[in-house]
Design a protein around this motif. Structure first.
Motif, short mmCIF file in Angstrom:
data_model
loop_
_atom_site.label_atom_id
_atom_site.label_comp_id
_atom_site.label_asym_id
_atom_site.label_seq_id
_atom_site.Cartn_x
_atom_site.Cartn_y
_atom_site.Cartn_z
N LYS A 138 0.82 -1.23 0.00
CA LYS A 138 0.00 0.00 0.00
C LYS A 138 0.84 1.26 0.00
O LYS A 138 0.30 2.35 -0.10
CB LYS A 138 -0.84 0.06 1.29
CG LYS A 138 -1.99 -0.86 1.35
CD LYS A 138 -2.87 -0.47 2.55
CE LYS A 138 -3.30 0.97 2.50
NZ LYS A 138 -4.62 1.27 2.97
N ARG A 181 2.15 2.34 2.71
CA ARG A 181 1.55 2.97 3.90
C ARG A 181 2.65 3.37 4.88
O ARG A 181 3.57 2.60 5.13
CB ARG A 181 0.62 1.96 4.56
CG ARG A 181 -0.15 2.46 5.79
CD ARG A 181 -1.09 1.36 6.23
NE ARG A 181 -1.85 1.61 7.42
CZ ARG A 181 -3.16 1.90 7.43
NH1 ARG A 181 -3.82 2.02 6.29
NH2 ARG A 181 -3.81 2.05 8.56
N SER A 229 -7.78 -0.76 4.48
CA SER A 229 -8.46 -0.67 3.19
C SER A 229 -7.44 -0.97 2.08
O SER A 229 -6.27 -0.60 2.18
CB SER A 229 -9.07 0.71 3.01
OG SER A 229 -8.11 1.71 3.29
N ASN A 270 -6.43 0.06 -0.75
CA ASN A 270 -6.06 1.11 -1.71
C ASN A 270 -4.61 1.48 -1.49
O ASN A 270 -4.04 1.14 -0.44
CB ASN A 270 -6.93 2.36 -1.48
CG ASN A 270 -6.97 2.74 0.00
OD1 ASN A 270 -7.73 2.17 0.77
ND2 ASN A 270 -6.11 3.66 0.40
N SER A 274 -10.83 4.60 -0.78
CA SER A 274 -10.93 3.16 -0.48
C SER A 274 -11.69 2.43 -1.59
O SER A 274 -12.58 3.00 -2.22
CB SER A 274 -11.65 2.95 0.85
OG SER A 274 -10.91 3.49 1.91
N HIS A 326 -6.73 12.37 2.78
CA HIS A 326 -7.00 10.94 2.87
C HIS A 326 -8.21 10.69 2.01
O HIS A 326 -8.94 11.62 1.72
CB HIS A 326 -7.34 10.62 4.33
CG HIS A 326 -6.72 9.35 4.80
ND1 HIS A 326 -5.46 9.30 5.31
CD2 HIS A 326 -7.19 8.09 4.85
CE1 HIS A 326 -5.19 8.04 5.65
NE2 HIS A 326 -6.22 7.29 5.38
N TYR A 327 -8.45 9.46 1.62
CA TYR A 327 -9.66 9.14 0.86
C TYR A 327 -9.76 10.02 -0.38
O TYR A 327 -10.84 10.46 -0.76
CB TYR A 327 -10.92 9.31 1.74
CG TYR A 327 -10.78 8.76 3.13
CD1 TYR A 327 -10.56 7.39 3.32
CD2 TYR A 327 -10.84 9.57 4.26
CE1 TYR A 327 -10.41 6.86 4.59
CE2 TYR A 327 -10.69 9.05 5.53
CZ TYR A 327 -10.48 7.70 5.69
OH TYR A 327 -10.33 7.19 6.95
MG MG Z 1 -7.67 3.31 4.65
#
Ligand code: MG
Ligand code: TXA
Length: 365
Positions: free
Chosen positions: A55, A57, A142, A144, A150, A237-238
């Protein structure tokens, strides 16, 4: 990190394959009732690290761990505030994540340095079968790429993670369509870190409280190395890749000025509204979501992703629930001021849309 072809598969064979991969320490994208998750064995540090890699992340953003029941959750956590027990029995299985003290039985990367774990008992039958067959707690953020919208279909996962994971279990569209409500406890009092379809009002009702803290405006510097109180509170975010702006239905002049401005000069604007607009936006790709915000939530991310394409110059999204508010929306700070005045699902969706419309931090541009 190229791992070759990514397979999308559904049905019992795909579930068996997912369970096998998870037992072997691989990551697999799985459907849940909220959004698709990117799952790995929560007790296997190497497997959990693969989630962060796939991700992209930040390592300081902890993962939610999914288990089959509150009894399993109790096994992985320390002592629960009374209100946590009430919320678990009211809303599990379902789209609620509880942040509880960790019993340190999970891979350290799951908690990202925090003394707590985020735990959820999902309701989706495919996710539950995968939990049963893999016989493991499953860490799953999630599915993504970090910061992006997401995924609510297997195809959305493929768009983001193609070549980075081996298997996406296809369970169709996610019914809820936005991520779970995240509730933590500060001095035993519940705090909503991330609003969701289980709303502040639902939580107050279950607990018999008059009010509940929703620190929607907690903004933490992106890229900070510190463990964050709840890193989903990072501002942006998102978010679609296209510039995204919000408008209020009470201020059609603002929408029209955006439609005619430099924002939309390089292509067609995309517009998302909740129900009909006073005037049809000219020359725009317009998606009208249901006025009922529970239903709209189920379609919102699909709409945002479908407008996030090269021929769209900017995405203009209605801030829902503002019909009654006679505020001009030209100024972003005024939109911020509006959010505390919203309630129920309007507040929930406004939280996501605020984050979707934040400018990218320098490092991400
Ligand atoms: Mg998320
Ligand atoms: O609906 C959902 O929650 C989906 C599905 C797959 O279950 N998962 C999901 O995960 O949205 P993710 O990682 O995208 O969001 C998890 C949120 C993040 O905001 C994270 O910072 C927060 O939960 N979180 C996880 N563990 C936490 C902890 N120990 N303390 C505070 N926040 C935590």
């Amino acid at each position: 990190m190229v791992i070759g072809e990514t397979q999308i598969a559904g049905g019992p064979d795909a579930i068996d394959m997912a369970a096998l991969y998870l037992q072997r320490g691989e990551v697999v994208a799985v459907p849940t009732e909220t959004v698709y998750g990117l799952a790995a064995d929560a007790q296997n540090q190497d497997a959990v690290v693969k989630i962060f890699q796939a991700k992209n992340r930040p390592a300081n953003n902890p993962l939610i761990t999914h288990v089959l029941s509150a009894a399993h959750a109790a096994h992985l956590t320390g002592s629960w505030p009374k209100s946590a027990r009430i919320l678990a029995s009211a809303f599990w299985p379902g789209p609620l994540t509880l942040i509880l003290p960790s019993a340190e039985k999970l891979a350290p990367a799951v908690s990202a340095g925090l003394p707590t774990v985020g735990i959820r008992v999902p309701a989706h039958p495919i996710m539950r079968t995968i939990l049963e067959k893999s016989e493991r707690p499953l860490a799953a953020p999630s599915a993504n790429t970090s910061g992006h919208v997401s995924p609510t279909t297997a195809e959305h996962v493929l768009t983001d993670l193609r070549g980075r994971i081996k298997l996406i279990v296809d369970g169709g569209s996610c019914a809820v369509g936005i991520e779970s409500t995240v509730v933590g406890f500060e001095d035993e009092q519940p705090v909503i870190y991330r609003p969701g379809i289980i709303t502040a009002e639902d939580i107050q009702g279950a607990l018999g409280l008059a009010g509940i803290s929703t620190p929607v405006r907690h903004h933490v510097a992106q890229g900070s190395e510190q463990p964050l109180p709840s890193p989903g509170l990072l501002s942006r975010h998102y978010a679609p890749h296209r510039p995204t702006h919000l408008f209020m239905r009470s201020d059609v002049a603002h929408l029209e000025s955006m439609l005619g401005s430099r924002l939309t000069r390089s292509g067609r604007p995309g517009v998302i509204s909740f129900g009909p607009l006073p005037r049809t936006p000219d020359n725009a790709s317009w998606i009208m979501l249901p006025e009922d915000l529970y239903h709209a939530a189920g379609e919102l991310y699909r709409a945002m992703r479908s407008l996030d394409r090269d021929d769209i110059s900017a995405i203009l999204i209605e801030l829902p629930g503002t019909r009654q508010l006679s505020i001009r929306s030209g100024d972003a700070s005024e939109i911020n001021d509006v959010i505390p005045r919203l309630s129920g699902m309007a507040r929930v969706l406004a939280d996501r849309l605020m984050r979707a419309s934040m400018p990218w931090p320098e490092a991400h541009r």
